[in-house]
Design a protein around this motif. Structure first.
Motif, PDB file in Angstrom:
ATOM      1  N   VAL A  87      -3.201   4.569  -5.803  1.00 27.49           N
ATOM      2  CA  VAL A  87      -3.299   3.116  -6.026  1.00 27.49           C
ATOM      3  C   VAL A  87      -2.011   2.635  -6.643  1.00 27.49           C
ATOM      4  CG1 VAL A  87      -4.559   1.297  -7.211  1.00 27.49           C
ATOM      5  CG2 VAL A  87      -5.768   3.302  -6.356  1.00 27.49           C
ATOM      6  N   ALA A  88      -1.485   1.594  -6.051  1.00 26.29           N
ATOM      7  CA  ALA A  88      -0.298   0.960  -6.617  1.00 26.29           C
ATOM      8  C   ALA A  88      -0.754  -0.343  -7.255  1.00 26.29           C
ATOM      9  CB  ALA A  88       0.744   0.692  -5.545  1.00 26.29           C
TER      10      ALA A  88
ATOM     11  N   GLY B 216       6.778  -5.470  -4.869  1.00 28.15           N
ATOM     12  CA  GLY B 216       6.481  -6.897  -5.021  1.00 28.15           C
ATOM     13  C   GLY B 216       7.243  -7.538  -6.157  1.00 28.15           C
ATOM     14  N   GLY B 217       8.267  -6.893  -6.632  1.00 27.76           N
ATOM     15  CA  GLY B 217       9.083  -7.535  -7.671  1.00 27.76           C
ATOM     16  C   GLY B 217       8.551  -7.293  -9.056  1.00 27.76           C
ATOM     17  N   LEU B 218       7.432  -6.740  -9.140  1.00 31.78           N
ATOM     18  CA  LEU B 218       6.839  -6.539 -10.465  1.00 31.78           C
ATOM     19  C   LEU B 218       6.754  -5.058 -10.729  1.00 31.78           C
ATOM     20  CD1 LEU B 218       3.933  -9.145 -10.251  1.00 31.78           C
ATOM     21  CD2 LEU B 218       6.000  -9.300 -11.661  1.00 31.78           C
ATOM     22  N   PRO B 219       6.772  -4.702 -11.934  1.00 26.29           N
ATOM     23  CA  PRO B 219       6.589  -3.279 -12.254  1.00 26.29           C
ATOM     24  C   PRO B 219       5.212  -2.834 -11.758  1.00 26.29           C
ATOM     25  CG  PRO B 219       6.701  -4.606 -14.281  1.00 26.29           C
ATOM     26  CD  PRO B 219       6.953  -5.520 -13.145  1.00 26.29           C
ATOM     27  N   THR B 220       5.321  -1.775 -11.042  1.00 27.18           N
ATOM     28  CA  THR B 220       4.112  -1.294 -10.378  1.00 27.18           C
ATOM     29  C   THR B 220       3.815   0.102 -10.880  1.00 27.18           C
ATOM     30  OG1 THR B 220       4.834  -2.551  -8.451  1.00 27.18           O
ATOM     31  CG2 THR B 220       3.039  -1.028  -8.119  1.00 27.18           C
ATOM     32  N   THR B 221       2.601   0.314 -11.070  1.00 26.43           N
ATOM     33  CA  THR B 221       2.182   1.651 -11.487  1.00 26.43           C
ATOM     34  C   THR B 221       1.355   2.250 -10.363  1.00 26.43           C
ATOM     35  OG1 THR B 221       0.190   0.759 -12.513  1.00 26.43           O
ATOM     36  CG2 THR B 221       2.136   1.072 -13.913  1.00 26.43           C
ATOM     37  N   TYR B 222       1.420   3.510 -10.412  1.00 23.82           N
ATOM     38  CA  TYR B 222       0.712   4.246  -9.370  1.00 23.82           C
ATOM     39  C   TYR B 222      -0.238   5.206 -10.025  1.00 23.82           C
ATOM     40  CZ  TYR B 222       4.284   2.361  -6.278  1.00 23.82           C
ATOM     41  OH  TYR B 222       5.091   1.516  -5.582  1.00 23.82           O
ATOM     42  N   ALA B 223      -1.338   5.288  -9.396  1.00 19.21           N
ATOM     43  CA  ALA B 223      -2.351   6.183  -9.941  1.00 19.21           C
ATOM     44  C   ALA B 223      -3.015   6.894  -8.773  1.00 19.21           C
ATOM     45  CB  ALA B 223      -3.393   5.411 -10.756  1.00 19.21           C
ATOM     46  N   LEU B 224      -3.347   8.117  -9.101  1.00 23.03           N
ATOM     47  CA  LEU B 224      -4.001   8.922  -8.068  1.00 23.03           C
ATOM     48  C   LEU B 224      -5.380   9.262  -8.539  1.00 23.03           C
ATOM     49  CD1 LEU B 224      -2.454  11.659  -5.919  1.00 23.03           C
ATOM     50  CD2 LEU B 224      -4.543  12.215  -7.153  1.00 23.03           C
ATOM     51  N   TYR B 225      -6.295   8.997  -7.671  1.00 21.99           N
ATOM     52  CA  TYR B 225      -7.676   9.288  -8.018  1.00 21.99           C
ATOM     53  C   TYR B 225      -8.264  10.150  -6.938  1.00 21.99           C
ATOM     54  CZ  TYR B 225      -7.072   5.512 -11.292  1.00 21.99           C
ATOM     55  OH  TYR B 225      -6.618   4.732 -12.317  1.00 21.99           O
ATOM     56  N   TYR B 226      -9.088  11.030  -7.460  1.00 23.76           N
ATOM     57  CA  TYR B 226      -9.722  11.918  -6.498  1.00 23.76           C
ATOM     58  C   TYR B 226     -11.138  12.194  -6.942  1.00 23.76           C
ATOM     59  CZ  TYR B 226      -9.093  15.787  -9.806  1.00 23.76           C
ATOM     60  OH  TYR B 226      -9.168  16.608 -10.904  1.00 23.76           O
ATOM     61  N   CYS B 227     -11.882  12.615  -5.941  1.00 24.78           N
ATOM     62  CA  CYS B 227     -13.205  13.110  -6.273  1.00 24.78           C
ATOM     63  C   CYS B 227     -13.492  14.284  -5.372  1.00 24.78           C
ATOM     64  CB  CYS B 227     -14.277  12.024  -6.113  1.00 24.78           C
ATOM     65  SG  CYS B 227     -14.408  11.352  -4.450  1.00 24.78           S
ATOM     66  N   LYS B 228     -14.320  15.129  -5.878  1.00 30.06           N
ATOM     67  CA  LYS B 228     -14.606  16.349  -5.152  1.00 30.06           C
ATOM     68  C   LYS B 228     -15.793  16.159  -4.224  1.00 30.06           C
ATOM     69  CE  LYS B 228     -12.698  19.658  -8.402  1.00 30.06           C
ATOM     70  NZ  LYS B 228     -12.954  20.877  -9.196  1.00 30.06           N
TER      71      LYS B 228
ATOM     72  N   LYS C 189       0.840  -1.192   0.000  1.00 27.67           N
ATOM     73  CA  LYS C 189       0.000   0.000   0.000  1.00 27.67           C
ATOM     74  C   LYS C 189       0.875   1.242   0.000  1.00 27.67           C
ATOM     75  CE  LYS C 189      -2.325   1.116   3.700  1.00 27.67           C
ATOM     76  NZ  LYS C 189      -3.323   1.052   4.805  1.00 27.67           N
ATOM     77  N   PRO C 190       0.638   2.137  -0.923  1.00 25.66           N
ATOM     78  CA  PRO C 190       1.411   3.386  -0.912  1.00 25.66           C
ATOM     79  C   PRO C 190       0.896   4.319   0.195  1.00 25.66           C
ATOM     80  CG  PRO C 190      -0.094   3.385  -2.755  1.00 25.66           C
ATOM     81  CD  PRO C 190      -0.231   2.051  -2.092  1.00 25.66           C
ATOM     82  N   THR C 191       1.730   5.243   0.472  1.00 22.93           N
ATOM     83  CA  THR C 191       1.419   6.177   1.558  1.00 22.93           C
ATOM     84  C   THR C 191       1.403   7.576   0.987  1.00 22.93           C
ATOM     85  OG1 THR C 191       2.758   4.737   2.924  1.00 22.93           O
ATOM     86  CG2 THR C 191       1.983   6.767   3.911  1.00 22.93           C
TER      87      THR C 191
ATOM     88  N   PHE D   9      -4.372   0.073  -2.299  1.00 15.96           N
ATOM     89  CA  PHE D   9      -4.958   1.398  -2.169  1.00 15.96           C
ATOM     90  C   PHE D   9      -4.334   2.091  -0.958  1.00 15.96           C
ATOM     91  CE2 PHE D   9      -8.408   1.720  -5.125  1.00 15.96           C
ATOM     92  CZ  PHE D   9      -8.668   0.412  -5.472  1.00 15.96           C
ATOM     93  N   SER D  10      -4.070   3.286  -1.173  1.00 15.43           N
ATOM     94  CA  SER D  10      -3.580   4.072  -0.028  1.00 15.43           C
ATOM     95  C   SER D  10      -4.767   4.566   0.777  1.00 15.43           C
ATOM     96  CB  SER D  10      -2.751   5.256  -0.505  1.00 15.43           C
ATOM     97  OG  SER D  10      -3.568   6.214  -1.144  1.00 15.43           O
ATOM     98  N   ASP D  11      -4.467   5.043   1.877  1.00 14.81           N
ATOM     99  CA  ASP D  11      -5.522   5.638   2.702  1.00 14.81           C
ATOM    100  C   ASP D  11      -5.984   6.922   2.061  1.00 14.81           C
ATOM    101  OD1 ASP D  11      -3.832   4.626   5.721  1.00 14.81           O
ATOM    102  OD2 ASP D  11      -5.432   3.628   4.576  1.00 14.81           O
ATOM    103  N   PRO D  12      -7.270   7.166   2.072  1.00 20.66           N
ATOM    104  CA  PRO D  12      -7.740   8.409   1.452  1.00 20.66           C
ATOM    105  C   PRO D  12      -7.439   9.593   2.353  1.00 20.66           C
ATOM    106  CG  PRO D  12      -9.607   7.166   2.307  1.00 20.66           C
ATOM    107  CD  PRO D  12      -8.385   6.318   2.505  1.00 20.66           C
ATOM    108  N   VAL D  13      -7.296  10.660   1.679  1.00 16.32           N
ATOM    109  CA  VAL D  13      -6.952  11.890   2.383  1.00 16.32           C
ATOM    110  C   VAL D  13      -7.934  12.961   1.982  1.00 16.32           C
ATOM    111  CG1 VAL D  13      -5.264  13.730   2.520  1.00 16.32           C
ATOM    112  CG2 VAL D  13      -4.524  11.378   2.710  1.00 16.32           C
TER     113      VAL D  13
END
Lengths: 229, 617
Positions: free
Chosen positions: B109-110, B59-71, B35-37, B118-122
């Motif tokens: 999200v990683a 985890g040894g695999l290529p990981t992508t990160y994405a940021l999602y937000y909603c208003k 989980k990303p922080t 999923f990271s913790d929402p902020v």
């Protein structure tokens, strides 16, 4: 010996009274309201400064109360609950950015400010009442709620005065409807705020007080720019 | 459904697709990403903001990160518009995507081939995450204010922060330090963009930095350091210090001089001297000089002890005063009658502890007795008068100018009586210090052959010349005193006792014969035998005391007053220490040895007044 001491103290008292009266006489004339004579006329700049300071203090108190609530009454982490929060003033259209705020006309901006202040008059009063009855809160919080309530009232009067002054000076037109009939501004479903919990109410008010402060600053720097802007 | 639920469903669909496509991936120990922080989100000018996150293990695999937000209050899920502007693992929101006073819910999200995290929402509101850039264009200049330098520091707000339109309000803070020091000096500047720094060290090099903060936000970083060097004004400072030092030294000198001048009075103020004893007439300087004689002579008050013999008279036992002259005799007789009056008067004149029981002074006697003389002349004492007269005549015939005085009156001058015997005898000249005037009287009597048998019977030695007549006188005095005493205690009794010298036997004993024997009434001499009304001197003891003895009875005589004859060739003490059974009240004790020094009087009378401890009769 006591006689001399008494006389000396009397002289000092008289001197102090004279000095203070002199000071007040310079700047203690009442602020003119409606064409009075012999009153001290405040400049628009001065009025704006006063109002802005007042709004800054109001926002500070609301922030303190909100952090107290957050500390002692942790809101549920329920996202549904949180997302369902809707401030009762959300119906009022407020600029959400600098460009939007700068694009807005002065009269509109003034009206938005007044709408916000009027909208919060009743909820804050009831909030204060509920805090006084709930013995969960200490006296400090109760006093702050009362102070917040009073400040909203005073701030609204101050902003009205500023608007009147601006209208007199011709800076803004007379299209500020809030001055004419404030009750029109109240949202139709004005009873929504009663459903709000105290924490949400504080959250909403903190934001709205920040809006008011910011709008006033924009207004001031647009109308009477000085070194502070 | 809220913003978060929507996002989750989307993510799940995507993940399934990815898993499907990566199903044939290599067989490794791969794991889904951690989980990303989300670390922080910041807005530099309240118009845009950036969020950063911290990735977990991939985890040894290529990981992508994405940021999602909603208003706030919107269902729409947006993905981060810009992953690159702000660097790696960041998301930059530009002006169009940024809404102030709107609550953003952001998640990261990683994702890798095996899974996603999923990271913790902020929740953020841009208004409260403003952290401006540091102030720019910091300038420091050295200015002068009336000869003293100061630093004028000025700066500008960060160019991105729009303070001109009032959108952001910044407050500033600057810090200063010397180059060689480590502690910064903080200064709060408020909303102003310039500041003055005073109290500079001459020739010092200063470092200045400034930072800013919006009214609700975070402090910016410190700006770049600005260096400035203060020019030397060392010489001016030094001269000032020299002036100050000289002035203070001058003042110090003056103060010390003042203190020194007034040290004495100050000492008296602070430490008041202990008051010493003040003795009148006592001179400390004399004491320091060590001459004790002078000191004590200074202490001696003149005329003290009183030269007058009044005290002695008061203290001493009474002695009878026998006036040789007829007049005196008469007065004596009268005095008997007047004893009470005289005594009383005398007592009144004397002090309370007077031991006298009789009239003391011949003067008094003369006065008092003279007053009553006329009254008393017709008393029935003619017999006694005659007798006394007869005896007196004898005395007179023999130039008995001596007199026996009462003890107290021994010291009182007898002008008409004292002169004659004194003239005759050099040793008896001075009349003041007298014990018995009878000494002169007796001596005179002894020297003259014309003395009657009573005198011829005297056996005189040089010593005893004084003694015996003295004893006679004593005896007479004694008896008289006895009479006096008795009369004091009782009513006036006409009893007076005179003794006349019968003879002096060869044992140097004076045999006296009372002229009128009234001892029976008298307490003083209770045991006078009828047949022999005399007393004889028993002897002189070692202490030069005359011991009298009563014959017949064998009992002792009333003690006599001690005397001392100083100048007549020895110190004779006539003491009445003969053991007596008589009541002491009746008799006068004069049993104290006298001191030699005070014994002799000018007129040769033995000074019996120096006796002390005389009990009052």
């Amino acid at each position: 010996m006591p006689g001399t001491i008494r006389s000396v103290s009397l002289v000092w008292v008289v001197l102090l009274v004279c000095l203070s009266s002199r000071r007040t006489s310079v700047g203690a004339a009442p602020i003119c309201t409606n064409g009075q004579v012999g009153c001290h006329v405040l400049s628009l700049d001065n009025l704006f400064d006063r109002v802005i300071q007042h709004s800054a203090r109001m926002h500070g108190i609301s922030s303190d109360l909100h952090s107290e609530f957050e500390q002692y009454f942790l809101p549920s982490k329920n996202q549904i609950g949180r997302l369902g929060r809707i401030c009762h003033t959300s119906t009022i259209i407020t600029p959400n950015g600098k460009e939007n705020a700068q694009r807005m006309a002065r009269e509109q901006l003034t009206e938005v400010i007044l709408k916000l202040l009027i909208a919060w008059r009743d909820p804050l009063w009831h909030f204060h009442q509920s805090m006084a009855h709930h013995h969960d809160f200490n006296n400090f919080s109760s006093n702050k709620a009362l102070e917040m309530n009073d400040m909203v009232h005073e701030l609204r009067q101050g902003v009205e005065k500023v608007a009147e002054k601006m209208q007199v000076l011709g800076i803004i037109s007379n299209s500020v409807t809030s001055l004419a009939s404030p009750e029109v501004l109240l949202p139709s479903d004005s009873a929504d705020w009663r459903l709000m919990k105290d924490y949400d109410l504080l959250y909403c008010f903190r934001r709205d007080s920040n809006k008011v402060q910011n709008y006033l600053k924009i207004l001031k720097c647009r109308i009477v720019p000085d070194h502070g802007c | 459904m809220g913003c978060g639920a929507m996002m989750k469903s989307v993510m799940e669909v995507l993940l399934l697709l990815m898993l499907f496509f990566t199903a044939h991936a290599k067989e490794k120990s791969y794991s889904p990403p951690e989980k990303p922080t989300q670390t922080r989100c910041r807005s530099p000018e309240k118009e845009t903001f950036t969020c950063w996150w911290e990735p977990g293990s991939d985890g040894g695999l290529p990981t992508t990160y994405a940021l999602y937000y909603c208003k706030e209050n919107s269902e729409t899920v947006y993905e981060c518009p810009d992953y690159h502007t702000a660097g790696e693992n960041s998301c930059f929101f530009n002006k169009n995507d940024t809404s102030i006073w709107v609550n953003y819910n952001i998640s990261v999200v990683a994702t890798n081939a095996l899974g996603r995290a999923f990271s913790d929402p902020v929740d953020i509101d841009v208004v409260y995450i403003v952290e401006p850039n540091p102030p720019e264009k910091l300038t420091v200049a050295v200015m002068e204010d009336k000869g003293w330098p100061f630093l004028l520091v000025s700066w500008e707000p960060p160019h991105k922060a729009d303070t001109r339109s009032g959108w952001i309000t910044l407050i500033y803070e600057l810090r200063v330090r010397l180059e060689e020091e480590e502690d910064w000096e903080m200064h709060h500047a408020g909303q102003q963009k310039m500041f003055n720094i005073f109290s500079l060290r001459s020739g010092g090099k200063y470092l200045v930095e400034v930072r800013c903060k919006p009214d609700h936000g975070f402090w910016s970083e410190w700006s770049s350091t600005s260096y400035v060097k203060v020019p030397d004004y060392f010489h001016r400072e030094k001269s000032m210090w020299i002036l100050v030092a000289v002035f203070s030294a001058f003042i110090f000198l003056i103060l010390t001089w003042l203190l020194h001048m007034n040290s004495h009075s100050l000492k008296h103020c602070i430490l008041p001297p202990v008051p010493g004893p003040k003795i009148k007439g006592f001179d400390k300087q004399l004491l320091k000089n060590g001459n004790s004689d002078e000191i004590f002579s200074a202490l001696v008050v003149p005329n003290f002890p009183p030269a007058s013999t009044s005290k002695y008279e008061e203290m001493l036992v009474e002695y009878l005063e026998v006036y040789v002259l007829e007049e005196q005799e008469l007065m004596l007789e009268e005095s008997k009658d007047l004893l009470d009056g005289c005594l009383k008067s005398e007592n009144s004149r004397s002090d309370s502890d007077s031991g006298r029981g009789s009239c003391d002074s011949h003067t008094l006697l003369m006065d008092k007795c003279g007053e009553t003389k006329e009254e008393e002349r017709q008393t029935n004492r003619e017999s006694s008068l005659i007798e006394t007269q007869g005896w007196k005549e004898e005395a007179i015939n023999h130039d008995t100018s001596g007199r026996v005085k009462t003890w107290p009156s021994v010291y009182s001058p007898l002008p008409q009586y004292g002169s004659n015997p004194l003239d005759k005898q050099s040793s008896l000249e001075t009349a003041k210090q007298h014990s018995l005037s009878t000494s002169s009287f007796l001596t005179q009597a002894g020297t003259k052959d014309a003395l009657g048998p009573s005198y011829t019977d005297f056996c005189f030695s040089n010593k005893q010349n004084h003694l015996h007549p003295q004893t006679l006188a004593h005896r007479e005095l004694q008896t008289r005193s006895d009479v006096n005493i008795s009369n004091i205690g009782r009513k006036r009794s006409p009893a007076t006792e005179y003794v006349e010298v019968q003879r002096v036997n060869k044992e140097d004993m004076v045999l006296l014969q009372p002229v009128v024997s009234r001892c029976g009434h008298i307490e003083g001499c209770p045991n006078l035998p009828k047949g022999e009304d005399y007393s004889k001197v028993k002897g002189v003891d070692c202490d030069n005391r005359l011991l009298l003895q009563r014959e017949g009875t064998g009992e002792d005589v009333c003690p006599l007053v001690d005397q001392e004859t100083n100048g007549e060739g020895g110190n004779c003490y006539t003491s009445s220490t003969v053991s007596t059974t008589q009541k002491p009240t009746a008799c006068m004790y004069t049993s104290m040895p006298l001191q030699e020094e005070t014994a002799l009087t000018l007129n040769g009378y033995v000074d019996t007044a120096t006796m002390s401890n005389l009990p009052s009769c």
